[in-house]
Scaffold this motif. Structure first.
Motif, short mmCIF file in Angstrom:
data_model
loop_
_atom_site.label_atom_id
_atom_site.label_comp_id
_atom_site.label_asym_id
_atom_site.label_seq_id
_atom_site.Cartn_x
_atom_site.Cartn_y
_atom_site.Cartn_z
N ASN A 613 70.81 56.84 50.90
CA ASN A 613 72.11 56.18 50.81
C ASN A 613 73.01 56.96 49.85
O ASN A 613 73.21 56.58 48.70
CB ASN A 613 71.90 54.74 50.32
CG ASN A 613 73.19 53.94 50.24
OD1 ASN A 613 74.17 54.26 50.90
ND2 ASN A 613 73.18 52.91 49.42
N ILE A 621 76.43 51.56 46.26
CA ILE A 621 76.36 50.10 46.40
C ILE A 621 75.14 49.78 47.27
O ILE A 621 75.01 50.31 48.37
CB ILE A 621 77.64 49.56 47.06
CG1 ILE A 621 78.86 49.88 46.19
CG2 ILE A 621 77.52 48.06 47.31
CD1 ILE A 621 80.18 49.62 46.87
N PRO A 622 74.22 48.95 46.78
CA PRO A 622 73.04 48.63 47.59
C PRO A 622 73.42 47.99 48.93
O PRO A 622 74.40 47.24 49.02
CB PRO A 622 72.26 47.65 46.71
CG PRO A 622 72.72 47.94 45.32
CD PRO A 622 74.18 48.32 45.46
N HIS A 624 72.34 45.38 51.61
CA HIS A 624 71.48 44.21 51.71
C HIS A 624 70.93 44.06 53.13
O HIS A 624 71.57 44.45 54.11
CB HIS A 624 72.25 42.95 51.32
CG HIS A 624 72.83 43.02 49.94
ND1 HIS A 624 72.06 43.23 48.82
CD2 HIS A 624 74.12 42.91 49.49
CE1 HIS A 624 72.83 43.24 47.75
NE2 HIS A 624 74.08 43.07 48.13
N ASP A 665 66.97 45.26 49.94
CA ASP A 665 68.10 46.08 49.48
C ASP A 665 67.71 47.55 49.56
O ASP A 665 66.63 47.94 49.11
CB ASP A 665 68.47 45.77 48.02
CG ASP A 665 69.02 44.37 47.84
OD1 ASP A 665 70.12 44.12 48.34
OD2 ASP A 665 68.31 43.54 47.23
N ALA A 667 68.92 50.76 47.88
CA ALA A 667 69.79 51.23 46.80
C ALA A 667 70.06 52.72 46.99
O ALA A 667 71.10 53.13 47.50
CB ALA A 667 69.16 50.94 45.45
N TYR A 668 69.10 53.56 46.60
CA TYR A 668 69.26 55.01 46.72
C TYR A 668 68.60 55.55 47.99
O TYR A 668 69.18 56.37 48.68
CB TYR A 668 68.66 55.70 45.50
CG TYR A 668 69.49 55.50 44.25
CD1 TYR A 668 70.42 56.45 43.85
CD2 TYR A 668 69.34 54.36 43.47
CE1 TYR A 668 71.18 56.27 42.70
CE2 TYR A 668 70.09 54.17 42.32
CZ TYR A 668 71.02 55.13 41.95
OH TYR A 668 71.77 54.94 40.83
#
Length: 675
Positions: A613, A621-622, A624, A665, A667-668
Motif C-alpha cells: 500500500n 491510510i490503512p 479497512h 486493515d 496498513a503498509y
C-alpha cells in the motif's frame, strides 16, 4: 558467490569526498563504519575503493590516494571490520566518471561533435579510450586482491553523443565511415552509430569483468545498469548483463519508476535476486534531508514484493563520520522487514503473469527528432520533450496495469521466449531490430495477442510488422494535435505526430483520427486562441484490430496510452481491457489503485501473493476490510495459507477455485504464502 542469494538487506555509503580540504575524511573510523552497518541490520555492505574524483581509499600504485588518509588503508581496514561482524563486504569502484583518469589522459575526455567536454565537476572518460581502459584494469586488479565477495563497477555508460578522436578512429576502423552529424533514425549510418555506442559499453563491461574473473573467479562482478532507463543518452543495452552476475542500479524518481524498474531488472537479470538501489536522502543533491521511515520501509517492501534485494544508499559526511540516529532507524526498519525478507529469501520466488510490457533500446528512436543536428542534442531537452514518447508511454502503461491490478512482467530484447504470455504490449518502439520483429511475429502467429502503438517498427517506408497490424503507412503523419474519434462520439485528445495509415481489407477499424482545421499553433489561422479543437474527421484509423495466424493484433496510431489525464486514462483502460487475459484477481476493481499486487511462484511451487500500500502521502491510510479474491491456477490446490507478517497459518478460504485473502486493515503491506 552464495552471498547474493542470502543477502537481501544491503547498504552503501556514498564516499565522493574531495581531498582539497585537509580535514576531509580525517575522522573516518573503520570500526565505527562496521558498527553502523550492524546497527542498520545490513547483511552486506558496499565499501568505496575509488570514487568519482578518482580518489582511492587504499594505498594505490597506479592511481591517486585520497590525500586526507595520509597513506592509511581504510578500504582494507573496513573490509576486515565487516568480516568480523559477519557482514558481507562488496567493493565499489567507478569508471568513466573518474576525474583522476581524465586528468592523466586528457585525450580520453568525452567530447560532443563540436569538441566540447561536459561542464561542471565531473571529468568523464570515453569508453573507447584504450589508455583509460588499461588504467581501470590495473586499478581493479588492485581492488580485488582484498577479501571482498563482490565488485560493483559504476558508470559503465556514456554521458553524451561522444565524437572524440577515440570514437572517430574506432568507428572508421570498424565501419569504414565517418561519424554521422545529423540524427536520422531512417539513416543506416545513424543507426550504426547508435549500435556502436551500445557495443562500446558492452566491450568495456566485458573487458573489465573478464579481468576480475581471471583474478578472482570466486566473486561476483556487476556493472551499474540503471542507465538502461535513459536509453540513447547512456547507450546501454541488455547484452551488458552477459557480464554481470545480476542486474543492479540506483533510481530516484518515485514509486511508479520503482515498480517498473523492479520488473525491468527482473527481466534483464541472469541471476536472482536482482538489486534495487535507492537513497536514504530525497535525492543525491540534498545531503541531509532523509526520507521518512514509512517511505524507506515501503521502498524495501516494494522491492521484496517484486523478488528483488533492497539496497539503501547513505552519504558520508566530509570529515568521514556517519549519522548514528539514521542507522538506528534503519535497524528498526530492517527488523520490521525481517519476516518478509525471510519469506522471499527462503523461497527464491519469481514473478508470474500472463501480460508483458515490452522494454528495449527500440524505444529510444523518434522520427520527430530526425534531421536534428547532433550539435543541438542534449539529454535534458530531449527527455523533457513531448516528442519522445516510447519510454514515457511504456512506463505509464505500467502504472495503468498496476492500477487495474493486472499481474504483469517486463520482456526485453533479450527475452527469448514470449510464449509464456497471452498478451504483449509494445509502445512506440520504432527501432525494433530484426530478431525482435521475428519474435513478436512468431508470438502472434502462435496465438498471442499484441497491442502496439504509434510508429512501432516503422524505421523506413512501412512498418516491419505491417502484416501483424493490418495497416500500411502512407508516408504522412498528422500535425502535433490529433484526436481519437470513437463510434460513440467521444474525441480523445493526443499530442503526437500520428502516422496516417491505410487499413488492409481484413482489418477492423475501431476508431478513426480527427484533426484540427488549421496547423498546430499557427499564429494567424486557428479555431480557438487557446487550443486546437477537432475539426476534420479523417478516413484514417486510430485504433484497429487484425487477426494474424492463431493470434491477433491491436494497433493505436497515437500515444494516448501515455497521457496521465483522466479522459485519456479512461480510454486507455478500455483499450487495455480489450487485449488483457482474464485477470486472476477477481475483485481487482474494488482494490484501491495505490496498492500494488504481485503474484510470485516459489521454488517449491508455492503461490506468494503480495499487497503493498504505497500511497502518495505517507504514512499510508490503512485500508479497512481489505480482500483479495484470487482465481487459482488450474491444478493448484493449497492446504495452508501463511500470513507472513506474523507467521500465522490457516486453512485456505476456498470456494469454486477462488481463494480469498482478507485483513481487517491493510496498513503498509502483507504477503501470503499458499501451499
Amino acid at each position: 558467490m552464495t552471498w547474493m542469494t542470502e543477502c537481501y538487506s544491503r547498504t552503501l555509503v556514498d564516499n565522493h569526498i574531495a581531498d582539497v580540504d585537509p580535514t576531509a575524511m580525517s575522522k573516518f573510523l573503520p570500526q565505527e563504519y562496521a558498527r553502523m552497518m550492524a546497527l542498520a541490520g545490513a547483511e552486506s555492505s558496499m565499501v568505496y575503493a575509488c570514487d568519482h574524483n578518482g580518489n582511492c581509499y587504499y594505498p594505490t600504485k597506479v592511481g591517486h590516494q585520497h590525500a586526507g588518509l595520509h597513506g592509511r588503508d581504510i578500504f582494507g581496514e573496513t573490509v576486515q571490520e565487516l568480516h568480523r561482524r559477519s557482514i558481507v563486504p562488496i567493493a565499489y569502484t567507478t569508471i568513466t566518471f573518474h576525474n583522476d583518469s581524465v586528468r592523466r589522459f586528457p585525450h580520453s575526455a568525452q567530447r560532443d561533435i563540436q569538441g566540447n567536454t561536459p561542464k561542471g565537476r565531473y571529468l568523464i572518460a570515453c569508453p573507447n579510450c584504450q589508455d583509460t581502459k588499461e588504467f581501470y584494469r590495473q586499478q581493479i586488479s588492485e581492488i580485488v586482491q582484498y577479501p571482498v565477495a563482490g565488485l560493483f563497477i559504476d558508470m559503465t555508460f556514456w554521458d553524451m553523443l561522444c565524437c572524440c578522436d577515440n570514437c572517430r578512429r574506432r568507428f572508421r576502423e570498424h565501419y569504414g565511415a565517418e561519424l554521422p552529424e545529423v540524427i536520422d533514425w531512417r539513416d543506416p549510418l545513424w543507426r550504426t552509430y547508435v549500435k556502436f555506442r551500445e557495443e562500446s559499453c558492452v566491450e568495456l563491461a566485458k573487458e573489465l569483468t573478464e579481468q576480475v574473473r581471471r583474478l578472482r573467479p570466486d566473486i561476483t562482478v556487476v556493472h551499474q545498469f540503471a542507465g538502461i532507463m535513459s536509453l540513447l543518452s547512456r547507450g546501454q543495452c541488455g547484452q551488458m548483463q552477459d557480464y554481470c552476475e545480476y542486474a543492479t542500479g540506483d533510481f530516484y524518481c518515485g514509486v511508479e519508476q520503482h515498480r517498473f524498474g523492479c520488473k525491468m531488472f527482473d527481466a534483464y537479470t541472469h541471476h536472482h535476486p536482482y538489486e534495487y538501489m535507492t537513497s536514504r536522502c530525497v535525492n543525491l543533491y540534498d545531503h541531509t534531508s532523509t526520507k521518512s521511515d514509512p517511505e524507506l520501509f515501503l521502498h524495501a517492501l516494494t522491492t521484496l514484493a517484486n523478488t528483488g534485494a533492497y539496497f539503501f544508499i547513505d552519504a558520508i559526511n566530509p570529515d568521514g563520520t556517519l549519522e548514528e540516529p539514521f542507522y538506528r532507524r534503519l535497524g528498526d526498519i530492517n527488523a520490521r522487514l525481517k519476516p518478509f525478507r525471510q519469506a522471499i529469501r527462503s523461497r527464491q520466488p519469481r514473478l508470474t503473469a500472463q501480460t508483458a510490457l515490452y522494454f528495449s533500446p527500440a524505444l529510444e528512436a523518434s522520427h520527430d527528432i530526425d534531421g536534428m543536428p547532433m550539435a543541438e542534442w542534449h539529454e535534458e531537452a530531449i527527455m523533457s520533450s513531448t516528442q519522445v514518447d516510447g519510454p514515457r508511454e511504456t512506463t505509464h502503461i505500467g502504472k495503468l496495469l498496476n492500477a487495474l491490478h493486472v499481474p504483469w512482467k517486463v520482456v526485453t530484447e533479450t527475452s527469448r521466449n514470449l510464449q509464456d504470455f497471452q498478451t504483449v504490449i509494445v509502445a512506440g518502439a520504432v527501432n525494433l531490430r530484426e530478431e525482435e520483429v521475428t519474435r513478436l511475429r512468431e508470438f502472434v502467429r502462435q496465438g498471442g495477442t499484441l497491442l502496439a502503438t504509434g510508429k512501432t517498427s516503422l524505421l523506413d517506408k512501412n512498418f516491419e510488422l505491417a502484416d501483424l497490424f493490418g495497416v500500411d503507412y502512407t508516408g504522412k503523419d498528422t500535425d502535433l494535435a490529433c484526436y481519437n474519434q470513437l463510434p460513440d462520439g467521444r474525441l480523445v485528445f493526443a499530442k503526437c505526430h500520428a502516422p496516417l495509415v491505410a487499413p488492409r481489407p481484413d482489418t477492423k477499424v475501431l476508431a478513426t483520427l480527427n484533426v484540427p482545421k488549421f496547423p498546430y499553433n499557427d499564429p494567424l489561422r486557428y479555431a480557438s486562441i487557446h487550443s486546437n479543437p477537432p475539426g476534420m474527421p479523417l478516413d484514417a484509423p486510430a485504433w484497429t484490430e487484425h487477426a494474424f495466424g492463431k493470434g491477433r493484433c491491436m494497433w493505436l496510431a497515437t500515444n494516448v496510452l501515455g497521457v496521465p489525464q483522466a479522459s485519456q486514462e479512461e480510454f486507455a483502460r478500455e483499450v487495455l481491457r480489450s487485449v488483457l487475459p482474464i485477470n486472476p484477481i477477481v475483485n481487482a476493481e474494488e482494490i484501491p489503485q495505490a496498492v500494488e499486487i504481485t503474484l510470485l511462484r516459489g521454488s517449491q511451487g508455492e503461490l506468494i501473493v503480495t499487497a503493498v500500500n504505497f500511497q502518495q502521502e505517507l504514512p499510508p491510510i490503512p485500508i479497512h476490510d481489505f480482500k483479495i479474491r484470487l482465481r487459482l491456477p488450474e491444478g493448484f490446490a493449497p492446504t495452508t495459507v501463511l500470513k507472513v507478517s506474523d507467521g500465522t497459518t490457516s486453512a485456505p478460504a476456498l470456494q469454486n477455485g477462488i481463494l480469498t485473502l482478507a485483513l481487517d486493515d491493510l496498513a503498509y503491506g502483507e504477503f501470503w504464502v499458499a501451499k
